[in-house]
Design a protein around this motif. Structure first.
Motif, PDB file in Angstrom:
ATOM      1  N   THR A  70       0.833  -1.199   0.000  1.00  0.00           N
ATOM      2  CA  THR A  70       0.000   0.000   0.000  1.00  0.00           C
ATOM      3  C   THR A  70       0.866   1.247   0.000  1.00  0.00           C
ATOM      4  O   THR A  70       0.529   2.254  -0.612  1.00  0.00           O
ATOM      5  N   GLY A  71       2.006   1.176   0.693  1.00  0.00           N
ATOM      6  CA  GLY A  71       2.892   2.333   0.775  1.00  0.00           C
ATOM      7  C   GLY A  71       3.382   2.798  -0.582  1.00  0.00           C
ATOM      8  O   GLY A  71       3.550   4.006  -0.814  1.00  0.00           O
ATOM      9  N   PHE A  72       3.597   1.873  -1.505  1.00  0.00           N
ATOM     10  CA  PHE A  72       4.028   2.260  -2.852  1.00  0.00           C
ATOM     11  C   PHE A  72       2.936   3.058  -3.541  1.00  0.00           C
ATOM     12  O   PHE A  72       3.205   4.074  -4.188  1.00  0.00           O
ATOM     13  N   VAL A  73       1.696   2.615  -3.389  1.00  0.00           N
ATOM     14  CA  VAL A  73       0.575   3.319  -4.015  1.00  0.00           C
ATOM     15  C   VAL A  73       0.442   4.716  -3.430  1.00  0.00           C
ATOM     16  O   VAL A  73       0.314   5.705  -4.152  1.00  0.00           O
ATOM     17  N   VAL A  74       0.487   4.797  -2.103  1.00  0.00           N
ATOM     18  CA  VAL A  74       0.267   6.077  -1.415  1.00  0.00           C
ATOM     19  C   VAL A  74       1.440   7.032  -1.621  1.00  0.00           C
ATOM     20  O   VAL A  74       1.248   8.232  -1.850  1.00  0.00           O
ATOM     21  N   PRO A 132       1.006  10.792  -5.386  1.00  0.00           N
ATOM     22  CA  PRO A 132       1.594  12.082  -5.764  1.00  0.00           C
ATOM     23  C   PRO A 132       1.751  12.238  -7.284  1.00  0.00           C
ATOM     24  O   PRO A 132       1.610  13.344  -7.812  1.00  0.00           O
ATOM     25  N   TYR A 133       2.051  11.137  -7.949  1.00  0.00           N
ATOM     26  CA  TYR A 133       2.212  11.188  -9.414  1.00  0.00           C
ATOM     27  C   TYR A 133       0.908  11.631 -10.073  1.00  0.00           C
ATOM     28  O   TYR A 133       0.921  12.465 -10.990  1.00  0.00           O
ATOM     29  N   PHE A 149      -3.487  15.854 -12.399  1.00  0.00           N
ATOM     30  CA  PHE A 149      -4.929  15.987 -12.570  1.00  0.00           C
ATOM     31  C   PHE A 149      -5.306  17.244 -13.348  1.00  0.00           C
ATOM     32  O   PHE A 149      -6.131  17.203 -14.263  1.00  0.00           O
ATOM     33  N   GLY A 150      -4.721  18.372 -12.971  1.00  0.00           N
ATOM     34  CA  GLY A 150      -5.090  19.645 -13.586  1.00  0.00           C
ATOM     35  C   GLY A 150      -4.885  19.633 -15.091  1.00  0.00           C
ATOM     36  O   GLY A 150      -5.777  20.027 -15.853  1.00  0.00           O
ATOM     37  N   ALA A 151      -3.727  19.179 -15.521  1.00  0.00           N
ATOM     38  CA  ALA A 151      -3.424  19.151 -16.952  1.00  0.00           C
ATOM     39  C   ALA A 151      -4.340  18.171 -17.672  1.00  0.00           C
ATOM     40  O   ALA A 151      -4.810  18.449 -18.790  1.00  0.00           O
ATOM     41  N   LEU A 152      -4.629  17.050 -17.069  1.00  0.00           N
ATOM     42  CA  LEU A 152      -5.507  16.063 -17.700  1.00  0.00           C
ATOM     43  C   LEU A 152      -6.900  16.642 -17.918  1.00  0.00           C
ATOM     44  O   LEU A 152      -7.478  16.516 -19.009  1.00  0.00           O
ATOM     45  N   ALA A 185      -1.456   4.645 -16.263  1.00  0.00           N
ATOM     46  CA  ALA A 185      -1.199   3.823 -17.446  1.00  0.00           C
ATOM     47  C   ALA A 185      -0.152   4.485 -18.333  1.00  0.00           C
ATOM     48  O   ALA A 185       0.747   3.816 -18.868  1.00  0.00           O
ATOM     49  N   GLU A 186      -0.264   5.794 -18.488  1.00  0.00           N
ATOM     50  CA  GLU A 186       0.709   6.515 -19.318  1.00  0.00           C
ATOM     51  C   GLU A 186       2.070   6.570 -18.640  1.00  0.00           C
ATOM     52  O   GLU A 186       3.106   6.492 -19.303  1.00  0.00           O
ATOM     53  N   GLY A 187       2.068   6.684 -17.305  1.00  0.00           N
ATOM     54  CA  GLY A 187       3.338   6.693 -16.574  1.00  0.00           C
ATOM     55  C   GLY A 187       4.061   5.359 -16.674  1.00  0.00           C
ATOM     56  O   GLY A 187       5.279   5.312 -16.868  1.00  0.00           O
ATOM     57  N   PHE A 188       3.302   4.274 -16.575  1.00  0.00           N
ATOM     58  CA  PHE A 188       3.907   2.940 -16.730  1.00  0.00           C
ATOM     59  C   PHE A 188       4.418   2.750 -18.158  1.00  0.00           C
ATOM     60  O   PHE A 188       5.525   2.241 -18.375  1.00  0.00           O
TER      61      PHE A 188
END
Length: 241
Positions: free
Chosen positions: A21-25, A30-31, A36-39, A96-99
């Motif tokens: 869970t720590g990896f997600v959080v 943060p990523y 969000f704003g640009a999307l 998905a785009e980051g991966f």
């Protein structure tokens, strides 16, 4: 001690179960927050993004809410760790785009990938049921440190196509969709409420209890408990692993 099950399919939670869970959080949240704003501003006309924006507005009860308010709401939900479908949809697009770009690599506990490969080889179907969107799940399993794991997975379920994870009806829906009898489905999760819902739908369930995870101290109630996937044995197609 190893818990053994004769099943046709295993359904996997992600956070706290296959992955930290720590990896997600600490990494993924943060990523997505930073993007969000640009999307919203640049891609609001895309069907998935537009649908999520309208879902946020509906949740707010304000059909005319501006993109600034939508973004503010997403940030608030992120702070609350709220499992809101539009939040998860938009995170899925971003992740998905980051991966795909190589900015992100998914985390899996060391015991997970060998177990998934062994279970799959034994003829047991694997499915994922996570509050993260299907798009995020697909990107996650395609971008593991061990390579693309999607060929091991027969299907992906989230809160949009299956329903809330603490509702027994969601598990009945998944059973119907997979065509697997409830008593031949095994659900792995760290959250007692999800395990309760799966059992209420007639499934088998194991609580995965890993040190350092948010639900570790709470425990898994009266469910079978495993500290890792090494402690779970499943049989399918006449083979046992």
């Amino acid at each position: 001690m190893t818990a053994s099950f004769a099943v046709d399919a295993v359904v996997l939670d992600i956070e706290g179960t296959t992955s930290a869970t720590g990896f997600v959080v600490d990494v993924l949240y943060p990523y997505s927050r930073a993007r969000f704003g640009a999307l919203l501003a640049e891609r609001g006309g895309e069907p998935a993004v537009a649908r999520a924006i309208e879902q946020v507005r509906a949740e707010l009860g304000d059909p005319g809410a501006g993109l600034d308010r939508v973004e503010e709401t997403l940030h608030g939900w992120l702070d609350e760790d709220r499992k809101a479908t539009p939040l998860k949809t938009l995170q899925g697009v971003i992740w998905a785009e980051g991966f795909a770009a190589g900015d992100l690599v998914a985390h899996f506990y060391d015991d997970v990938v060998p177990a998934l490969r062994a279970w799959h080889a034994a003829g047991v179907r694997l499915y994922v049921y996570s509050s993260g969107s299907v798009a995020a799940q697909r990107a996650w399993f395609a971008s593991s440190p061990a390579g693309d794991l999607l060929p091991l997975v027969s299907g992906l379920f989230d809160t949009e196509n299956a329903g809330a994870k603490q509702e027994p009806g969601s598990y009945r829906r998944i059973a119907a969709e997979t065509g697997v009898a409830p008593g031949r489905l095994l659900f792995l999760s760290d959250r007692p409420g999800e395990l309760d819902a799966a059992r209420a739908a007639g499934w088998l369930a194991v609580g995965v209890r890993r040190p350092g995870e948010p639900y570790f101290e709470q425990g898994v109630g009266d469910h079978v408990e495993a500290g890792s996937f090494d402690e779970i044995s499943v049989s399918g197609s006449g083979s046992t692993v």
